[in-house]
Design an enzyme around this catalytic site. Structure first.
Site, PDB file in Angstrom:
ATOM      1  N   VAL A 170       7.773-114.840 -15.802  1.00 21.84           N
ATOM      2  CA  VAL A 170       8.498-116.120 -15.794  1.00 21.84           C
ATOM      3  C   VAL A 170       8.532-116.675 -14.365  1.00 21.84           C
ATOM      4  O   VAL A 170       8.285-117.870 -14.142  1.00 21.84           O
ATOM      5  CB  VAL A 170       9.927-115.951 -16.347  1.00 21.84           C
ATOM      6  N   ASP A 225      18.569-103.719  -9.587  1.00 24.50           N
ATOM      7  CA  ASP A 225      17.467-104.278 -10.369  1.00 24.50           C
ATOM      8  C   ASP A 225      17.866-105.625 -10.975  1.00 24.50           C
ATOM      9  O   ASP A 225      18.518-105.693 -12.019  1.00 24.50           O
ATOM     10  CB  ASP A 225      17.037-103.298 -11.465  1.00 24.50           C
ATOM     11  N   LYS A 269      17.339-111.298 -22.725  1.00 23.40           N
ATOM     12  CA  LYS A 269      17.417-110.208 -23.684  1.00 23.40           C
ATOM     13  C   LYS A 269      18.702-109.422 -23.497  1.00 23.40           C
ATOM     14  O   LYS A 269      19.179-109.208 -22.395  1.00 23.40           O
ATOM     15  CB  LYS A 269      16.213-109.278 -23.520  1.00 23.40           C
ATOM     16  N   ALA A 321      13.233-111.076 -10.243  1.00 25.78           N
ATOM     17  CA  ALA A 321      12.898-112.179  -9.337  1.00 25.78           C
ATOM     18  C   ALA A 321      12.793-113.507 -10.096  1.00 25.78           C
ATOM     19  O   ALA A 321      12.700-114.565  -9.472  1.00 25.78           O
ATOM     20  CB  ALA A 321      11.594-111.881  -8.607  1.00 25.78           C
ATOM     21  N   ASP A 322      12.836-113.452 -11.428  1.00 25.14           N
ATOM     22  CA  ASP A 322      12.894-114.712 -12.193  1.00 25.14           C
ATOM     23  C   ASP A 322      14.072-115.562 -11.694  1.00 25.14           C
ATOM     24  O   ASP A 322      13.958-116.791 -11.597  1.00 25.14           O
ATOM     25  CB  ASP A 322      13.119-114.445 -13.696  1.00 25.14           C
ATOM     26  N   GLU A 325       3.424-118.581 -20.662  1.00 26.06           N
ATOM     27  CA  GLU A 325       3.408-117.372 -19.841  1.00 26.06           C
ATOM     28  C   GLU A 325       2.426-116.337 -20.367  1.00 26.06           C
ATOM     29  O   GLU A 325       2.227-116.215 -21.563  1.00 26.06           O
ATOM     30  CB  GLU A 325       4.825-116.802 -19.913  1.00 26.06           C
TER      31      GLU A 325
END
Ligand code: PSU
Ligand code: MN
Length: 306
Positions: A107, A139, A160, A142-143, A26
Protein backbone atom coordinates in the site's frame (compact mmCIF):
# COMPACT_ATOMS: atom_id res chain seq x y z
CA UNK A 1 1.93 12.09 -15.36
CA UNK A 2 5.57 11.90 -14.40
CA UNK A 3 8.01 9.81 -16.38
CA UNK A 4 11.08 9.83 -14.21
CA UNK A 5 12.17 6.19 -14.14
CA UNK A 6 8.63 4.94 -14.40
CA UNK A 7 7.48 2.70 -17.24
CA UNK A 8 3.83 3.08 -18.12
CA UNK A 9 1.58 0.43 -19.57
CA UNK A 10 0.21 1.61 -22.91
CA UNK A 11 -3.40 1.86 -21.77
CA UNK A 12 -2.56 3.69 -18.53
CA UNK A 13 -0.30 6.14 -20.33
CA UNK A 14 -2.96 6.91 -22.90
CA UNK A 15 -5.67 7.40 -20.26
CA UNK A 16 -3.46 9.67 -18.12
CA UNK A 17 -2.55 11.78 -21.14
CA UNK A 18 -6.20 12.14 -22.08
CA UNK A 19 -7.33 12.92 -18.51
CA UNK A 20 -9.52 9.84 -18.36
CA UNK A 21 -10.20 8.17 -14.98
CA UNK A 22 -7.46 5.79 -13.81
CA UNK A 23 -7.37 3.63 -10.67
CA UNK A 24 -4.11 2.34 -9.21
CA UNK A 25 -4.14 -1.27 -8.00
CA UNK A 26 -1.72 -2.98 -5.65
CA UNK A 27 0.49 -6.00 -6.39
CA UNK A 28 1.43 -7.19 -2.88
CA UNK A 29 -2.09 -8.44 -2.28
CA UNK A 30 -1.61 -10.51 -5.44
CA UNK A 31 1.87 -11.94 -4.78
CA UNK A 32 1.93 -12.11 -0.97
CA UNK A 33 -1.67 -11.76 0.20
CA UNK A 34 -3.54 -14.37 -1.86
CA UNK A 35 -2.64 -18.01 -2.57
CA UNK A 36 -1.76 -19.30 -6.03
CA UNK A 37 -3.38 -19.90 -8.42
CA UNK A 38 -6.39 -17.85 -7.29
CA UNK A 39 -4.20 -14.76 -7.01
CA UNK A 40 -3.72 -14.31 -10.76
CA UNK A 41 -7.41 -14.82 -11.50
CA UNK A 42 -8.28 -12.29 -8.79
CA UNK A 43 -5.72 -9.78 -10.09
CA UNK A 44 -7.46 -9.93 -13.46
CA UNK A 45 -10.90 -9.66 -11.85
CA UNK A 46 -9.81 -6.55 -9.94
CA UNK A 47 -8.83 -4.90 -13.21
CA UNK A 48 -12.12 -5.98 -14.77
CA UNK A 49 -14.09 -4.50 -11.86
CA UNK A 50 -12.34 -1.17 -12.46
CA UNK A 51 -13.19 -1.31 -16.16
CA UNK A 52 -16.81 -2.32 -15.52
CA UNK A 53 -17.17 0.87 -13.47
CA UNK A 54 -15.79 3.20 -16.10
CA UNK A 55 -12.07 3.61 -15.29
CA UNK A 56 -8.75 2.24 -16.53
CA UNK A 57 -6.84 0.00 -14.09
CA UNK A 58 -3.13 0.52 -13.52
CA UNK A 59 -1.67 -2.26 -11.39
CA UNK A 60 1.72 -1.16 -10.06
CA UNK A 61 4.78 -3.34 -9.46
CA UNK A 62 8.45 -3.81 -10.28
CA UNK A 63 9.67 -6.05 -13.08
CA UNK A 64 13.40 -6.63 -13.55
CA UNK A 65 14.20 -3.53 -11.52
CA UNK A 66 11.83 -1.28 -13.43
CA UNK A 67 8.80 0.35 -11.81
CA UNK A 68 5.75 -0.31 -13.97
CA UNK A 69 2.51 1.64 -13.67
CA UNK A 70 0.01 -0.45 -15.58
CA UNK A 71 1.43 -3.98 -15.64
CA UNK A 72 0.49 -5.94 -18.76
CA UNK A 73 -0.88 -9.46 -18.45
CA UNK A 74 2.52 -11.14 -18.89
CA UNK A 75 4.03 -8.94 -16.16
CA UNK A 76 1.08 -9.54 -13.86
CA UNK A 77 1.44 -13.29 -14.44
CA UNK A 78 5.14 -13.10 -13.62
CA UNK A 79 4.56 -11.32 -10.31
CA UNK A 80 1.70 -13.64 -9.40
CA UNK A 81 3.34 -16.92 -10.32
CA UNK A 82 7.09 -16.86 -9.72
CA UNK A 83 9.03 -17.45 -6.53
CA UNK A 84 11.25 -14.79 -5.04
CA UNK A 85 9.09 -11.75 -5.79
CA UNK A 86 10.12 -9.21 -3.14
CA UNK A 87 7.61 -7.32 -0.98
CA UNK A 88 8.50 -3.68 -1.62
CA UNK A 89 7.70 -0.80 0.64
CA UNK A 90 8.86 2.69 -0.31
CA UNK A 91 12.30 2.27 1.21
CA UNK A 92 12.94 -0.88 -0.85
CA UNK A 93 12.22 0.62 -4.27
CA UNK A 94 15.67 2.05 -5.00
CA UNK A 95 17.59 -1.02 -3.85
CA UNK A 96 15.26 -3.32 -5.75
CA UNK A 97 15.67 -1.18 -8.88
CA UNK A 98 19.45 -1.14 -8.64
CA UNK A 99 19.61 -4.91 -8.19
CA UNK A 100 17.16 -5.68 -10.99
CA UNK A 101 14.60 -7.33 -8.71
CA UNK A 102 11.05 -8.40 -9.36
CA UNK A 103 8.82 -6.96 -6.67
CA UNK A 104 5.28 -6.38 -5.57
CA UNK A 105 4.44 -3.00 -4.09
CA UNK A 106 2.66 -2.59 -0.75
CA UNK A 107 0.00 0.00 0.00
CA UNK A 108 2.82 2.40 0.91
CA UNK A 109 4.84 1.93 -2.27
CA UNK A 110 1.80 1.70 -4.54
CA UNK A 111 0.33 4.93 -3.15
CA UNK A 112 3.61 6.80 -3.46
CA UNK A 113 4.13 5.66 -7.05
CA UNK A 114 0.51 6.27 -8.04
CA UNK A 115 0.61 9.81 -6.67
CA UNK A 116 3.90 10.43 -8.51
CA UNK A 117 2.22 9.21 -11.69
CA UNK A 118 -0.72 11.58 -11.16
CA UNK A 119 -3.27 8.89 -10.31
CA UNK A 120 -5.65 10.20 -7.63
CA UNK A 121 -7.39 6.99 -6.52
CA UNK A 122 -6.06 3.63 -5.36
CA UNK A 123 -7.95 0.41 -4.57
CA UNK A 124 -6.69 -2.18 -2.12
CA UNK A 125 -8.01 -4.70 0.41
CA UNK A 126 -6.97 -3.53 3.85
CA UNK A 127 -4.33 -1.06 4.99
CA UNK A 128 -1.31 -2.06 6.99
CA UNK A 129 -1.25 -0.54 10.46
CA UNK A 130 -0.16 -0.90 14.05
CA UNK A 131 0.44 -4.53 14.94
CA UNK A 132 -0.70 -6.00 18.23
CA UNK A 133 2.09 -5.74 20.78
CA UNK A 134 3.60 -2.88 18.80
CA UNK A 135 4.43 -1.23 22.11
CA UNK A 136 7.09 -3.93 22.47
CA UNK A 137 7.94 -4.73 18.85
CA UNK A 138 7.56 -1.23 17.32
CA UNK A 139 5.90 -3.00 14.36
CA UNK A 140 3.85 -0.32 12.64
CA UNK A 141 3.38 -0.52 8.89
CA UNK A 142 5.11 2.12 6.78
CA UNK A 143 1.71 2.39 5.06
CA UNK A 144 0.74 4.88 7.78
CA UNK A 145 3.67 7.28 7.57
CA UNK A 146 3.62 7.12 3.78
CA UNK A 147 -0.07 8.00 3.63
CA UNK A 148 0.69 11.02 5.81
CA UNK A 149 2.65 12.58 2.93
CA UNK A 150 0.96 11.09 -0.13
CA UNK A 151 -1.98 12.85 -1.80
CA UNK A 152 -4.21 9.98 -2.84
CA UNK A 153 -7.58 8.46 -1.99
CA UNK A 154 -7.17 4.87 -0.77
CA UNK A 155 -10.28 2.72 -0.91
CA UNK A 156 -10.01 -0.15 1.59
CA UNK A 157 -12.09 -2.21 4.00
CA UNK A 158 -10.37 -0.61 6.97
CA UNK A 159 -7.50 -2.51 8.53
CA UNK A 160 -7.35 -6.18 9.19
CA UNK A 161 -8.46 -7.31 12.59
CA UNK A 162 -5.05 -9.02 12.88
CA UNK A 163 -3.84 -5.51 13.76
CA UNK A 164 -4.53 -3.22 16.70
CA UNK A 165 -7.40 -1.36 15.06
CA UNK A 166 -7.80 1.32 17.76
CA UNK A 167 -4.10 2.15 17.80
CA UNK A 168 -4.07 2.33 13.99
CA UNK A 169 -6.93 4.85 14.01
CA UNK A 170 -5.09 6.93 16.62
CA UNK A 171 -1.94 6.93 14.49
CA UNK A 172 -3.90 7.94 11.38
CA UNK A 173 -5.25 10.88 13.38
CA UNK A 174 -1.80 11.89 14.64
CA UNK A 175 -0.37 11.63 11.14
CA UNK A 176 -3.10 13.81 9.66
CA UNK A 177 -4.55 11.17 7.35
CA UNK A 178 -8.22 11.76 6.57
CA UNK A 179 -10.57 8.84 7.28
CA UNK A 180 -14.16 8.63 6.07
CA UNK A 181 -16.61 5.76 6.21
CA UNK A 182 -18.44 5.03 2.98
CA UNK A 183 -22.09 4.98 4.05
CA UNK A 184 -21.08 4.00 7.59
CA UNK A 185 -19.94 5.57 10.84
CA UNK A 186 -18.13 2.45 11.99
CA UNK A 187 -14.60 1.64 10.91
CA UNK A 188 -14.63 -1.76 9.18
CA UNK A 189 -12.33 -4.61 10.26
CA UNK A 190 -11.60 -6.08 6.82
CA UNK A 191 -12.94 -9.67 7.13
CA UNK A 192 -15.58 -8.33 9.49
CA UNK A 193 -17.98 -5.49 8.81
CA UNK A 194 -17.47 -3.64 12.08
CA UNK A 195 -13.94 -3.21 13.42
CA UNK A 196 -15.23 -1.92 16.73
CA UNK A 197 -14.61 1.84 16.46
CA UNK A 198 -16.60 4.91 15.49
CA UNK A 199 -15.63 7.30 12.74
CA UNK A 200 -16.07 11.07 12.77
CA UNK A 201 -17.16 11.30 9.15
CA UNK A 202 -19.29 9.45 6.69
CA UNK A 203 -19.70 10.10 2.96
CA UNK A 204 -22.60 9.01 0.83
CA UNK A 205 -21.48 8.96 -2.80
CA UNK A 206 -18.48 8.84 -5.14
CA UNK A 207 -19.31 12.46 -6.06
CA UNK A 208 -19.03 13.52 -2.44
CA UNK A 209 -15.65 11.81 -2.14
CA UNK A 210 -14.49 13.59 -5.30
CA UNK A 211 -15.59 16.85 -3.66
CA UNK A 212 -13.48 16.01 -0.59
CA UNK A 213 -10.45 15.44 -2.83
CA UNK A 214 -11.05 18.70 -4.66
CA UNK A 215 -11.36 20.64 -1.38
CA UNK A 216 -8.21 19.04 -0.04
CA UNK A 217 -6.30 20.13 -3.13
CA UNK A 218 -7.86 23.61 -3.14
CA UNK A 219 -6.94 24.28 0.49
CA UNK A 220 -3.37 23.11 -0.01
CA UNK A 221 -2.78 22.54 3.70
CA UNK A 222 -3.10 18.78 4.05
CA UNK A 223 -0.34 16.87 2.27
CA UNK A 224 -1.63 13.39 2.97
CA UNK A 225 -4.12 10.77 1.94
CA UNK A 226 -7.83 10.22 2.35
CA UNK A 227 -8.74 6.72 3.54
CA UNK A 228 -12.17 5.70 2.24
CA UNK A 229 -13.33 2.84 4.44
CA UNK A 230 -15.77 0.62 2.56
CA UNK A 231 -17.23 -2.15 4.74
CA UNK A 232 -18.54 -5.47 3.53
CA UNK A 233 -22.29 -5.84 4.03
CA UNK A 234 -22.87 -7.78 7.28
CA UNK A 235 -24.29 -10.79 5.47
CA UNK A 236 -21.08 -11.14 3.43
CA UNK A 237 -18.54 -10.94 6.25
CA UNK A 238 -16.54 -13.83 7.66
CA UNK A 239 -18.48 -15.47 10.48
CA UNK A 240 -17.25 -13.45 13.51
CA UNK A 241 -16.91 -16.54 15.74
CA UNK A 242 -14.83 -18.36 13.11
CA UNK A 243 -12.86 -15.15 12.66
CA UNK A 244 -12.04 -14.83 16.37
CA UNK A 245 -10.97 -18.48 16.68
CA UNK A 246 -8.79 -18.29 13.59
CA UNK A 247 -7.17 -15.07 14.73
CA UNK A 248 -6.34 -16.41 18.21
CA UNK A 249 -4.81 -19.53 16.68
CA UNK A 250 -2.86 -17.51 14.09
CA UNK A 251 -1.42 -15.16 16.70
CA UNK A 252 -0.33 -18.14 18.83
CA UNK A 253 1.42 -19.73 15.82
CA UNK A 254 3.09 -16.45 14.97
CA UNK A 255 4.64 -16.35 18.44
CA UNK A 256 5.51 -20.08 18.40
CA UNK A 257 7.20 -19.86 15.00
CA UNK A 258 9.01 -16.62 15.84
CA UNK A 259 7.66 -14.82 12.75
CA UNK A 260 8.46 -11.09 12.77
CA UNK A 261 8.75 -8.03 10.53
CA UNK A 262 7.41 -7.97 7.00
CA UNK A 263 6.61 -11.70 7.13
CA UNK A 264 3.88 -11.17 9.76
CA UNK A 265 1.08 -9.96 7.48
CA UNK A 266 1.58 -12.64 4.76
CA UNK A 267 1.83 -15.34 7.45
CA UNK A 268 -1.44 -14.38 9.14
CA UNK A 269 -3.29 -14.05 5.83
CA UNK A 270 -2.08 -17.48 4.69
CA UNK A 271 -3.12 -18.92 8.05
CA UNK A 272 -6.62 -17.47 7.66
CA UNK A 273 -6.98 -18.82 4.15
CA UNK A 274 -5.97 -22.37 5.09
CA UNK A 275 -7.62 -22.52 8.53
CA UNK A 276 -11.00 -21.33 7.22
CA UNK A 277 -10.74 -23.67 4.21
CA UNK A 278 -11.12 -20.85 1.77
CA UNK A 279 -13.92 -18.95 3.52
CA UNK A 280 -11.63 -16.01 4.31
CA UNK A 281 -10.26 -16.11 0.79
CA UNK A 282 -13.73 -15.71 -0.71
CA UNK A 283 -14.39 -12.81 1.67
CA UNK A 284 -11.03 -11.25 0.84
CA UNK A 285 -11.80 -11.40 -2.89
CA UNK A 286 -15.24 -9.83 -2.41
CA UNK A 287 -13.65 -7.00 -0.44
CA UNK A 288 -11.11 -6.21 -3.12
CA UNK A 289 -13.61 -6.33 -5.97
CA UNK A 290 -16.03 -4.03 -4.13
CA UNK A 291 -13.20 -1.61 -3.38
CA UNK A 292 -12.06 -1.64 -7.00
CA UNK A 293 -15.59 -0.82 -8.16
CA UNK A 294 -15.97 2.06 -5.69
CA UNK A 295 -12.51 3.41 -6.53
CA UNK A 296 -13.43 3.46 -10.21
CA UNK A 297 -16.62 5.38 -9.51
CA UNK A 298 -14.63 7.90 -7.45
CA UNK A 299 -12.09 8.27 -10.26
CA UNK A 300 -14.94 8.88 -12.73
CA UNK A 301 -16.50 11.50 -10.45
CA UNK A 302 -13.11 13.17 -9.94
CA UNK A 303 -12.42 13.26 -13.69
CA UNK A 304 -15.86 14.80 -14.35
CA UNK A 305 -15.06 17.73 -12.07
CA UNK A 306 -12.01 18.73 -14.10
N1 PSU B 1 -4.04 -6.11 3.31
C1 PSU B 1 -4.51 -7.24 2.72
N2 PSU B 1 -3.64 -8.03 2.05
C2 PSU B 1 -2.33 -7.70 1.97
C3 PSU B 1 -1.87 -6.50 2.57
C4 PSU B 1 -2.76 -5.75 3.24
O1 PSU B 1 -5.68 -7.53 2.78
O2 PSU B 1 -1.58 -8.45 1.34
C5 PSU B 1 -0.45 -6.06 2.37
C6 PSU B 1 -0.46 -4.65 1.78
O3 PSU B 1 0.43 -4.62 0.71
C7 PSU B 1 0.02 -3.78 2.91
C8 PSU B 1 0.97 -4.72 3.56
O4 PSU B 1 0.65 -2.61 2.46
O5 PSU B 1 0.28 -5.96 3.56
C9 PSU B 1 1.34 -4.30 4.95
O6 PSU B 1 2.42 -5.06 5.36
P1 PSU B 1 3.25 -4.64 6.65
O7 PSU B 1 2.33 -4.93 7.78
O8 PSU B 1 4.46 -5.56 6.62
O9 PSU B 1 3.62 -3.20 6.48
MN1 MN C 1 5.74 -4.35 9.80
Amino acid sequence: MNDFQIRYGAEAAEALRAGRPVVACESTIVSHGLPRPDNLRVAREIEQAVRDNGAVPATIGMVGGEVVVGLDDAQLTRLASTDGVAKLSVRDLAVAAATGADGATTVAATSALAAAAGIPVFATGGLGGVHREASQTFDESADLTTLARTPIAVVCAGVKSILDVGATLERLETLGVGVVGYRTRRFPGFFITDGGFDLDWTVESPEQIAAVLAARAAHGVQPGALVVANPLPADEQLDPALHDRTLADGLARLAADGITGKAVTPFLLAHFHSATEGASLAVNVRIILRNAALAARIAVAAAERT
